[in-house]
Design an enzyme around this catalytic site. Structure first.
Site, PDB file in Angstrom:
ATOM      1  N   ASP A   8      63.183  60.801  97.597  1.00 49.51           N
ATOM      2  CA  ASP A   8      63.461  59.349  97.283  1.00 49.51           C
ATOM      3  C   ASP A   8      64.471  59.446  96.181  1.00 49.51           C
ATOM      4  O   ASP A   8      65.282  58.487  95.795  1.00 49.51           O
ATOM      5  CB  ASP A   8      62.225  58.408  96.617  1.00 49.51           C
ATOM      6  CG  ASP A   8      61.197  58.464  97.559  1.00 49.51           C
ATOM      7  OD1 ASP A   8      61.410  58.528  99.121  1.00 49.51           O
ATOM      8  OD2 ASP A   8      60.148  58.208  97.231  1.00 49.51           O
ATOM      9  N   HIS A  32      58.549  60.053  96.166  1.00 50.36           N
ATOM     10  CA  HIS A  32      58.746  61.253  96.908  1.00 50.36           C
ATOM     11  C   HIS A  32      59.864  62.006  96.138  1.00 50.36           C
ATOM     12  O   HIS A  32      60.692  61.244  95.808  1.00 50.36           O
ATOM     13  CB  HIS A  32      58.893  60.999  98.222  1.00 50.36           C
ATOM     14  CG  HIS A  32      57.935  60.312  99.112  1.00 50.36           C
ATOM     15  ND1 HIS A  32      57.943  58.929  99.138  1.00 50.36           N
ATOM     16  CD2 HIS A  32      56.999  60.690  99.936  1.00 50.36           C
ATOM     17  CE1 HIS A  32      56.866  58.348  99.940  1.00 50.36           C
ATOM     18  NE2 HIS A  32      56.306  59.538 100.617  1.00 50.36           N
TER      19      HIS A  32
HETATM   20  C1  XLS Z   1      53.381  55.960 105.060  1.00 48.50           C
HETATM   21  C2  XLS Z   1      52.510  56.204 103.948  1.00 48.50           C
HETATM   22  C3  XLS Z   1      53.363  56.624 102.826  1.00 48.50           C
HETATM   23  C4  XLS Z   1      52.485  57.363 101.689  1.00 48.50           C
HETATM   24  C5  XLS Z   1      53.466  58.278 100.814  1.00 48.50           C
HETATM   25  O1  XLS Z   1      52.972  55.256 106.012  1.00 48.50           O
HETATM   26  O2  XLS Z   1      51.968  55.149 103.223  1.00 48.50           O
HETATM   27  O3  XLS Z   1      54.303  55.793 102.162  1.00 48.50           O
HETATM   28  O4  XLS Z   1      52.123  56.240 100.968  1.00 48.50           O
HETATM   29  O5  XLS Z   1      53.728  59.380 101.545  1.00 48.50           O
END
Ligand code: XLS
Ligand code: NI
Ligand code: NI
Length: 431
Positions: A100, A97
């Protein structure tokens, strides 16, 4: 080199090793005509492994990482350590993301500058490593500005902010050669109908997704756009509840040929489904894309995002993936985090290495089941009656004609065994 992983050695395939090694994941092993590495397409999730501080609803940070903090230097240190881990594990992919990988700035423009600088830094790291981007995505759920949603927010300025964020993340994914772009509707849902115009919010989300698809074509991004369904968390009523719900949404907005699914094990469980159900449904609808591989705690009732550690479960998932033709742009992303007591660098390596091995073992079992053919033969035998031309004719007939025929022919259907135990016993020969 940083010294974060100073005690860790590269993880290698060695079935007889006593210590940390792959006992089942041999990247070069050929299964069903393809190298394991190309089948599995493993990816590390940047957020859980390098950004998550170890909090739970009752307490904050447990992990101490030298890169925690909000400066560009620390973001670069985080990237350095991440690539050291990718190399130790020899993983072909990672996922991120925006939040991150870059520190948040005081304005949108400053965040964007930070982001672009770190994207270039990561591209530099990729030039010296084998690891590529499986997918990028935007974090439209952590910051308080998104508390009432992103695309579905009652405030149009948040909608605009979210569009601009996704545009930047799509540009970066494209620039990095990413294979997919993911949208998870983190807060696209609502807490109470008392303050919610459900119809309007779904329209906003539909238009948002249409614009993302339009933009993909505009910039010539050849990867897949993936939506990741999840029910009830964090919003009580998520609009992207499960595969079936998202498919209805895609149909409504004319996007069913443009968007595929990123299906997560833990989210399937929260929706009251099995992982393989979600995979099989997506495949049958022609929208299967990629998987977020993890494991939920079956008692606690929330998205615990643990590393997978259950071979039979994983085997049934890969069985559906293989039946769907395997991954094309998709892969196996470990959307999984350490338990908050697992403080040490070596825990990160062990979590991923063990998960890769569990997946490889389940995958080989799935391939063997498919090659054996016993399961598929019994499944087909169950529907064999439909092979007859008279049976097929039923599907182009009508209620009146069929009802008249039932009386005229005097049919008397006899129930037949569904053979569940025999099928389960068959699976157990492989897992
Ligand atoms: C959260 C989601 C997130 C997605 C990406 O529960 O799994 O990690 O994979 O935003
Ligand atoms: Ni996920
Ligand atoms: Ni999740």
């Amino acid at each position: 080199m940083t010294d974060f992983f100073r005690d860790a050695a590269p993880v290698r395939y060695d079935p007889d090793a006593m210590g940390l090694a792959f006992r089942h994941y041999n990247p070069d092993e050929i299964v069903m005509g393809k190298r394991m590495e190309e089948h599995m397409r493993f990816a590390v999730a940047f957020w859980h492994s390098f950004a998550w501080p170890g909090g739970d609803p009752f307490g904050g940070q447990t992990f101490e990482r030298p890169w925690f903090g909000d400066t560009m230097d620390l973001a670069k240190l985080k990237a350095d350590v991440a690539f050291e881990m990718f190399d130790l594990l020899d993983v072909p992919f990672f996922c991120w993301h925006d939040a991150d990988i870059r520190p948040e700035g005081d304005s949108f423009a400053e965040s964007q500058r930070n982001f672009e600088e770190i994207v270039d830094y990561l591209i530099g790291k990729m030039e010296r490593s084998k690891t590529r981007v499986l997918w990028g995505t935007a974090n439209l759920f952590s910051h308080r500005r998104f508390m009432s949603g992103a695309a579905t927010n009652p405030d149009p300025e948040i909608f605009a902010w979210s569009v601009a964020t996704v545009k930047n993340c799509m540009d970066a994914t494209h620039k990095m050669g990413g294979e997919n772009y993911v949208l998870w509707g983190g807060r696209e849902g609502y807490e109470t109908l008392l303050n919610t115009d459900l119809k309007r919010e779904r329209q906003q989300a539909g238009r948002f997704l249409q614009m993302a698809v339009e933009y993909k074509h505009k910039i010539g991004f050849k990867g897949a756009i993936l939506v990741e369904p999840k029910p009830q968390e964090p919003s009580k009523h998520q609009y992207d509840y499960d595969v079936a719900t998202v498919y209805g949404f895609l149909k409504e907005f004319g996007l069913e040929d443009e968007v595929q699914m990123n299906i997560e094990q833990g989210h399937a469980i929260l929706a009251g489904h099995s992982f393989e159900h979600e995979l099989a449904l997506a495949a049958s609808l022609g929208i299967f894309g990629s998987i977020d591989m993890n494991r939920n705690d079956y008692q606690s009732g929330w998205d615990t995002d643990q590393f997978p550690n259950n071979v039979p479960e994983v085997a049934m998932a890969y069985y559906e993936v293989l039946k769907a033709g395997g991954f094309t742009t998709g892969g196996t992303n470990f959307d999984a985090k350490l338990r908050r007591q697992s403080l040490d660098p070596i825990d990160l390596i062990a979590g991923h290495a063990g998960a890769m091995d569990v997946c490889a073992r389940g995958f080989k079992a799935a391939a063997a089941m498919l090659e054996d053919g016993g399961l598929e033969n019994l499944r087909q035998a169950r529907y064999a009656g439909w092979d007859a031309p008279e049976a097929q004719a039923l599907l182009t007939s009508d209620f009146d004609s069929i009802a008249a025929q039932v009386v005229a022919d005097g049919i008397n259907p006899q129930p037949r065994s569904g053979r569940q135990e025999i099928l389960e016993n068959l699976v157990n020969r492989f897992v």
